[in-house]
Design a protein around this motif. Structure first.
Motif, PDB file in Angstrom:
ATOM      1  N   TYR A   1      40.708  11.884  43.040  1.00 52.80           N
ATOM      2  CA  TYR A   1      39.821  12.620  43.942  1.00 52.80           C
ATOM      3  C   TYR A   1      38.390  12.722  43.408  1.00 52.80           C
ATOM      4  CZ  TYR A   1      43.806  13.801  46.793  1.00 52.80           C
ATOM      5  OH  TYR A   1      44.889  13.724  47.629  1.00 52.80           O
ATOM      6  N   VAL A   2      38.110  12.099  42.278  1.00 47.97           N
ATOM      7  CA  VAL A   2      36.747  12.043  41.740  1.00 47.97           C
ATOM      8  C   VAL A   2      36.015  10.919  42.464  1.00 47.97           C
ATOM      9  CG1 VAL A   2      35.371  11.616  39.671  1.00 47.97           C
ATOM     10  CG2 VAL A   2      37.482  12.924  39.507  1.00 47.97           C
TER      11      VAL A   2
ATOM     12  N   ALA B   1      44.754  22.818  43.925  1.00 44.50           N
ATOM     13  CA  ALA B   1      45.394  22.342  45.149  1.00 44.50           C
ATOM     14  C   ALA B   1      45.939  20.925  44.978  1.00 44.50           C
ATOM     15  CB  ALA B   1      44.390  22.388  46.302  1.00 44.50           C
ATOM     16  N   ILE B   2      45.183  20.072  44.308  1.00 40.04           N
ATOM     17  CA  ILE B   2      45.618  18.686  44.094  1.00 40.04           C
ATOM     18  C   ILE B   2      46.876  18.661  43.238  1.00 40.04           C
ATOM     19  CG2 ILE B   2      44.993  16.514  42.967  1.00 40.04           C
ATOM     20  CD1 ILE B   2      42.034  17.201  43.767  1.00 40.04           C
TER      21      ILE B   2
ATOM     22  N   VAL C   1      40.515  24.761  50.674  1.00 41.20           N
ATOM     23  CA  VAL C   1      40.356  23.427  50.109  1.00 41.20           C
ATOM     24  C   VAL C   1      40.966  22.428  51.089  1.00 41.20           C
ATOM     25  CG1 VAL C   1      40.993  21.894  48.209  1.00 41.20           C
ATOM     26  CG2 VAL C   1      40.462  24.283  47.739  1.00 41.20           C
ATOM     27  N   ASP C   2      40.172  21.411  51.442  1.00 42.28           N
ATOM     28  CA  ASP C   2      40.646  20.354  52.336  1.00 42.28           C
ATOM     29  C   ASP C   2      40.646  19.049  51.539  1.00 42.28           C
ATOM     30  OD1 ASP C   2      41.229  18.528  54.290  1.00 42.28           O
ATOM     31  OD2 ASP C   2      39.713  19.247  55.712  1.00 42.28           O
ATOM     32  N   LEU C   3      41.836  18.570  51.183  1.00 35.77           N
ATOM     33  CA  LEU C   3      41.943  17.368  50.359  1.00 35.77           C
ATOM     34  C   LEU C   3      41.557  16.110  51.125  1.00 35.77           C
ATOM     35  CD1 LEU C   3      45.252  18.063  48.390  1.00 35.77           C
ATOM     36  CD2 LEU C   3      42.902  18.552  47.722  1.00 35.77           C
ATOM     37  N   MET C   4      41.815  16.075  52.417  1.00 30.75           N
ATOM     38  CA  MET C   4      41.469  14.897  53.220  1.00 30.75           C
ATOM     39  C   MET C   4      39.950  14.738  53.340  1.00 30.75           C
ATOM     40  SD  MET C   4      44.320  13.493  53.902  1.00 30.75           S
ATOM     41  CE  MET C   4      43.962  12.341  55.181  1.00 30.75           C
TER      42      MET C   4
ATOM     43  N   GLY D   1      50.990  17.629  43.884  1.00 33.03           N
ATOM     44  CA  GLY D   1      51.621  16.598  43.064  1.00 33.03           C
ATOM     45  C   GLY D   1      50.804  15.329  42.929  1.00 33.03           C
ATOM     46  N   PHE D   2      49.509  15.394  43.234  1.00 33.24           N
ATOM     47  CA  PHE D   2      48.642  14.227  43.133  1.00 33.24           C
ATOM     48  C   PHE D   2      47.878  14.234  41.818  1.00 33.24           C
ATOM     49  CE2 PHE D   2      48.602  14.908  47.902  1.00 33.24           C
ATOM     50  CZ  PHE D   2      49.545  13.931  48.159  1.00 33.24           C
ATOM     51  N   ASP D   3      47.234  13.109  41.512  1.00 36.69           N
ATOM     52  CA  ASP D   3      46.425  12.969  40.306  1.00 36.69           C
ATOM     53  C   ASP D   3      44.986  13.373  40.624  1.00 36.69           C
ATOM     54  OD1 ASP D   3      45.502  12.338  37.791  1.00 36.69           O
ATOM     55  OD2 ASP D   3      45.547  10.171  38.110  1.00 36.69           O
TER      56      ASP D   3
END
Length: 124
Positions: free
Chosen positions: A48-49, A37-38, A12-15, A42-44
């Protein structure tokens, strides 16, 4: 970041907002692996939607096609349940009549051909 689903490890690549399962890229909504992963970072998840699912963009998309209804001729319902129209005419209650429905007929049990009326289920 590598995330396990119990059978395999997925990347998983969040960027880049990608996952090797490809569900996130196809729908624009983070898949289960991306959500894990998000949250681990510690992110919401809602951040990321993709934007086209969010209210602000939906409001812009549909702003020209959605119009409010004029309600000046709509009937009003008083506290006692009486319905009045804009001219003041009253109408009977809108509630359906309350009648008791007949019960379901009792099923007749078909007795086994091997069981006589005098036999009992238990023997001593």
């Amino acid at each position: 970041m590598k995330v396990s689903n119990g059978k395999a490890f997925l990347e998983v690549d969040l960027m880049e907002r990608t996952c090797t399962c490809k569900a996130w890229q196809m729908s624009g909504i983070p898949c289960d692996h991306a959500c894990a992963a998000i949250r681990r970072m510690g992110f919401d998840v809602s951040d990321y939607v993709d934007d086209w699912y969010k209210y602000n963009l939906q409001e812009k998309i549909y702003s020209g096609s959605m119009r409010t209804l004029v309600t000046h001729d709509m009937p009003m319902i008083d506290e006692d349940g009486t319905v009045r129209d804009a001219l003041g005419h009253t109408y009977p209650f809108l509630n359906p009549p309350t009648t008791k429905r007949p019960l379901r007929p009792r099923k007749r049990r078909i007795e086994s051909q091997f069981m006589s009326k005098n036999s009992s289920l238990f023997s001593l």
